[in-house]
Design a protein around this motif. Sequence first.
Motif, PDB file in Angstrom:
ATOM      1  N   ALA A  82       0.833  -1.207   0.000  1.00 13.44           N
ATOM      2  CA  ALA A  82       0.000   0.000   0.000  1.00 13.44           C
ATOM      3  C   ALA A  82       0.868   1.257   0.000  1.00 13.44           C
ATOM      4  O   ALA A  82       0.602   2.214  -0.745  1.00 13.44           O
ATOM      5  CB  ALA A  82      -0.933  -0.004   1.201  1.00 13.44           C
ATOM      6  N   LEU A  83       1.892   1.278   0.828  1.00 13.65           N
ATOM      7  CA  LEU A  83       2.801   2.418   0.853  1.00 13.65           C
ATOM      8  C   LEU A  83       3.453   2.606  -0.509  1.00 13.65           C
ATOM      9  O   LEU A  83       3.475   3.720  -1.055  1.00 13.65           O
ATOM     10  CB  LEU A  83       3.872   2.204   1.925  1.00 13.65           C
ATOM     11  N   ASN A  84       3.969   1.534  -1.069  1.00 16.76           N
ATOM     12  CA  ASN A  84       4.705   1.611  -2.327  1.00 16.76           C
ATOM     13  C   ASN A  84       3.829   2.126  -3.468  1.00 16.76           C
ATOM     14  O   ASN A  84       4.192   3.061  -4.181  1.00 16.76           O
ATOM     15  CB  ASN A  84       5.263   0.225  -2.669  1.00 16.76           C
ATOM     16  N   LYS A  85       2.649   1.521  -3.622  1.00 18.19           N
ATOM     17  CA  LYS A  85       1.794   1.918  -4.743  1.00 18.19           C
ATOM     18  C   LYS A  85       1.235   3.327  -4.540  1.00 18.19           C
ATOM     19  O   LYS A  85       1.024   4.055  -5.515  1.00 18.19           O
ATOM     20  CB  LYS A  85       0.664   0.912  -4.903  1.00 18.19           C
ATOM     21  N   THR A  86       0.983   3.716  -3.298  1.00 18.22           N
ATOM     22  CA  THR A  86       0.469   5.062  -3.054  1.00 18.22           C
ATOM     23  C   THR A  86       1.533   6.100  -3.378  1.00 18.22           C
ATOM     24  O   THR A  86       1.238   7.150  -3.970  1.00 18.22           O
ATOM     25  CB  THR A  86       0.005   5.205  -1.598  1.00 18.22           C
ATOM     26  N   LEU A  87       2.770   5.842  -2.995  1.00 22.58           N
ATOM     27  CA  LEU A  87       3.852   6.756  -3.358  1.00 22.58           C
ATOM     28  C   LEU A  87       3.956   6.886  -4.870  1.00 22.58           C
ATOM     29  O   LEU A  87       4.103   8.000  -5.410  1.00 22.58           O
ATOM     30  CB  LEU A  87       5.182   6.261  -2.780  1.00 22.58           C
ATOM     31  N   LYS A  88       3.887   5.770  -5.564  1.00 18.63           N
ATOM     32  CA  LYS A  88       3.946   5.816  -7.029  1.00 18.63           C
ATOM     33  C   LYS A  88       2.792   6.631  -7.591  1.00 18.63           C
ATOM     34  O   LYS A  88       2.963   7.419  -8.529  1.00 18.63           O
ATOM     35  CB  LYS A  88       3.912   4.389  -7.589  1.00 18.63           C
ATOM     36  N   ASP A  89       1.610   6.438  -7.010  1.00 23.24           N
ATOM     37  CA  ASP A  89       0.444   7.154  -7.496  1.00 23.24           C
ATOM     38  C   ASP A  89       0.596   8.660  -7.298  1.00 23.24           C
ATOM     39  O   ASP A  89       0.210   9.459  -8.162  1.00 23.24           O
ATOM     40  CB  ASP A  89      -0.802   6.653  -6.763  1.00 23.24           C
ATOM     41  N   MET A  90       1.166   9.051  -6.167  1.00 24.58           N
ATOM     42  CA  MET A  90       1.386  10.474  -5.932  1.00 24.58           C
ATOM     43  C   MET A  90       2.380  11.046  -6.933  1.00 24.58           C
ATOM     44  O   MET A  90       2.237  12.190  -7.383  1.00 24.58           O
ATOM     45  CB  MET A  90       1.875  10.687  -4.504  1.00 24.58           C
TER      46      MET A  90
END
Length: 1011
Positions: A82-90
Motif C-alpha cells: 500500500a505504501l509503495n503503490k500510493t507513493l507511485k500514485d502520488m
Amino acid sequence: MSVDAPDYKATLNLPRTDFPMRAGLPKREPDWLARWARIGVYDQLREKAALAGTGEDQEGRKPFTLHDGPPYANGHLHIGHALNKTLKDMVVRSHQMMGFDARYVPGWDCHGLPIEWKIEEAYRARGRDKDAVDVVEFRRECRDFAAGWVDVQRAEFERLGITGNWADPYLTMDFHAEAAIAGEFQKFLMAGLVYQGSKPVMWSPVEKTALAEAEVEYHDRQTDAIWVAFPVIHAHSDLYEHETSYTFEEETQEARADIVAAAENRERQLLAARVLIWTTTPWTIPQNRAICFSPDVAYGLYEVTGTPEECWAEVGQTYLVADALAEATLSAGRLEPSMWRRLRAVQTEELAALRCAHPLRGADGAGGEWDYDVPLFPGDHVTDDAGTGFVHTAPSHGDDDYQIGLKHGLPMTYNVEADGTLRAGLPFFGGEAIIRPNGKPGGANKAVIDKLVATGALLARARITISDAHSWRSKAPVIRLNRPQWFAAIDRAVGDGQDEYGETVRARALTSIDELVTWTPKTGRNRLYSMIENRPDWVLSRQRAWGVPLTCFTKVGAKADDPDFLLRDPAVNARIVEAFEAEGADAWYVPGAKARFLGEDHDPGEWEQVFDILDVWFDSGSTHAFVLRDRPDGTADGIADVYLEGTDQHRGWFHSSMLQGCGTKGRAPYRAVVTHGFTLDAKGVKMSKSLGNIIAPQEVVDQYGADILRLWVAQVDYTADHRIGPEILKGVTDGYRRLRNTMRFMLGSMTDDTPVDPLEMPELERWVLHRLSELDESVRRHYAAFDFAAVWQAIFQFATIDLSAFYLDIRKDALYCDGDTPRRRAARTVLRLLHERLTTWLAPILPFTMEEVWLEAHPGEDSSVHLQDFPAPRPGWRDDALAARWTRIRAVRRAVTGALETARQDKVIGSSLEAAPVVHVDAETATLLSEVNFDDICIVSGVTVTDAAAPADAYRSEELAGVAVVFREAEGGKCQRCWKILPDVGLHGHDGVCARCDAALSEEPAQMDAP
C-alpha cells in the motif's frame, strides 16, 4: 432595540453547502472509483496528451514514465504494498498535473519460486508428487494461480485510488513478455557473457534450487560449533634451509651444529603439532581441502600440560593457534590456563610450509577418501577476532574458500546432493541430511562430529546461536553449495558497440550510478554502488520449472570452457522467440522442441537442451524491454524517468535492472531511483503474524477510508523506516478533519460572480494571493523532488494557520455581514481561487476527497479534478514588499491577541468584540496600521493606534519589541446582527444594528445570497 426587533440571523450570509462535515470515506470512495471508470479518467488524460501541441503556438506535453516494479502475484496486499503503490500514485498524479503526460502501467511478477512454492504446498497437502506431473501441466497450474491473484491484487490496488492502465497491465508471464525475456537472455548469450561455471551459490535444500542474494534473509538459529585438530605431516620450511646453509668462516663448528639442531628441533615440534580450526558447519569437514592463515596474525605453539576429567585433549599434545585466541580456544576444550603453556612463536614462513592430514585420513572404512594432504595458504579473510586464527577451507562451500581454491588449483568436491543430503557413496555419512525437507536440521552434523570424536580429531564442541541465511520463501536455512550453474560475466567486454559508459556490464553500471541516475535519498547511490562494485558474476540459473528457460543448447561431449560448448545461432534464437511470442515459454517443454528450434542446420543428437529457468530477477530486470520499449504507452528510448521501490530492492530490482540494462542497452534503464524504508508497528517493531501486530491495508480502508491511508503515506518520512498504528492513524484523521472543515467553509462562502481584479482587492486579499504564488512554487518543487511530506505540511500549515486561524477568521465578519461590498466580493473571489488551487494541489494525495470538493463547485457528468493541471499563479500576485508589510502587521496582531487573551482569562471579557484596545507602536508602524482596517484584522469592535509612550502596566509583546497594548472595553451598543459594540448602534433605519448592517439590510433581496 424594541421587543419586536426582527431576528437578523436569517439575513446573514452564512455558508451554504451540501458538502458533508462527516466524510464517510469507506462507503463513498467506491462510488468515486466507479465514476472514474465510467468517464475513463486515465484514458482521457492520454487523449489530452495526444491532442496537446496540435494547434498553433501550443507545446506538447512531455512524457513522464514511472516504471512499476512488479510485486509477486501470490497473496493479499500488505501495508508495504500500500505504501509503495500510493507513493507511485502520488508521483504519477502530481507530474500529470504539473503538465506532463504521466503514464503508469502496473505490472506483476508471475514467475519463480514464490508462485511455484504455493503450487507445491498444495501438492504436498494432497499427497501429490510434483516430479510425477507433466511439466507443462504444472506450469499451467502456476499460470492459473498467478492470474487469480493478479485479479485480486488489482482490485485491492484500485481500491486505494491508484490510477493507471489497469485494463492492460504487464505480466511477466504474458507470451510477449516471455518472448522478450528470452530475447534479452539471447543478447547476453550472443555477446559471450553467458557461461557455465561451478562455484558456490546460495542453495535451498528444501526448494532444491539456487537462490539470489535478494531471495535470502538472515535469522538466528542454533548450530554446533566444533574445534577440529589437523595433524601436521610436513613442516620443512625454506626458513630452515636458509638457517642451516649459512657459511661459517670464523665461528666454530659447534656453533653451526647448535643452529642446525635448533632448526631441526623447531621442525620436529611442528611435525608433532596439530593445527586447530573452528567451524559452525561440521558437515563441511568431509569437503575440506586446505587451511588458511593470516600473515598479519601472531601465532604460537601451545603444549597441553594437564587435563581435567572428560577432556578430549591429552597431556603432551601440541596445538597451533592464534595467540589472541589461545585462551578462548583451549578453554573451549576445558583446559584451564594452568594446564597449558606456550612453547614458542610460529612464523609465517613456517605456517606456509605446513601440510596436514585430513582429520578423517586413515579412518577404518574410509576407503582412502581422505588420503590427501591439506596445505596451508595465506588468506586476506582470516582474522583473530573469533575462532582459532585458522580457517577451515572447503572450496565447494564458501566464497572465500572458492577463491582460495581457484587461486591454488584445489579440487572441488561434489559430496552434497540437490536435496541437501550427502552423496550415497560417501563413507560414514552417505545419505545423511544437512537440512531435512521440513527445513529442520538433519543428521549430517551429528554424524560428522561423532566420527571426529572417534578418530580423536575433536578438541571441543559447543552449541551456539548464529545469524544465518534462510530462504525468504520457505524460511528454511540455505547452504553454500558448489553445483554447475549458468552465469553472466559482468567483467567481460560486451562487444556490442554501446561503450559510451564502459565496455563491461560492471563498468557501465558504475558509470550509470554516478553520471546518469539521481537518487532519493542520496544514500541509495552509495548502497548500490558498493554492491555493484563488489559483486561476483550473476547467477542466472534456477533448478525450477515455472519461469522462462535459459533458451540455449550445449554441445554433447564438449567441456564448458570449449569455444563451441554453447550454440550461438541467430536463426535458432529467432525461432525460439517467434514460438514464445505465439505459444509462450511452454513451447520449450513440449515434445520435439529441441529439433524444432535447432532446425535443419543442427543435429539434435549433438546438442543438449538446457532446462534450467532464468533467475526471476532477470525476468523483472528485463521489464524495461517489453514495457518501456515495446508498448505503445512506453518511452521513446526505453528508459524510465523513475523507479520507486523499497530499500531492499538495491539488491533486488534496482540491481538486476541495472545489470540487465547495462548488458543489453549499454546503460541503466532508469534516470531516477526513489527508495522507501519499511513499515513498522507503532512501537517500531517489524510486523509479523506471530506477534499479532500486522496492520493490513484492507482493514485501514474499511475503517477509515483509502484517503486516510494515503494521507498517512504523505505524512511519513518514507525514505527511512516508519511506523503505523491506531494512535498514529487517529492523528492523521484529526488533521484530515481540520482540512475538510476548512474546505467546507470555503465551499459555502465562495462565489461564481464576476471575479474581482487583484489590483482592486484589499491588501489582505492581495496578501493571500501572494501566499498562493509562494505556495505554488513550493508545491511544485516538492512534488518534483518526490517530497510529499513537505507538500502536505506546506499546504496544511497554510490551510490551518494562514487561512483558518488568520484570513478566514478575519473575513468571516465581512462574508457573513457585509452586503454586496467590494471587500466581500474580493474575499469570495479569493475563496474561489483558493478552492481551485487547494483541490488540485491535494488531488495527488487525497484523490477521493478532492474529487468531492471539486464537484461541489464544478458539477457535471464528465467533470473531475483529476483532469485538471495545477493552475499557474497569475501575473501580479507575487508581491514581496506587501508580504513584508503583512509580516509586521501579523506580529502586532499577535500582541493584541495576547493582551485580549489575558483579559479573557481574567474574565474581563468573553468575546474579542467586547474590546477596543489601544496599541502603542513606533511612528512607522502606526502609519502602516492606519492604512489597513486594523480593528477587523484584530477582530475587535475598535482599535486606537498611537506612537505615544505606553504605560508601564501595558501588555508587551515578547516577539516584537516596541509594541505594547492597553486593554479597553468597547463603548456603545451591541449590534444585533454582527455583534460588534459600536456607538452608532440603534441610530439607523433598522432597529438595533450598526451602519454597516443597516446598509446590508437595505439592499435589494436579489443582492443577498440565495438560501
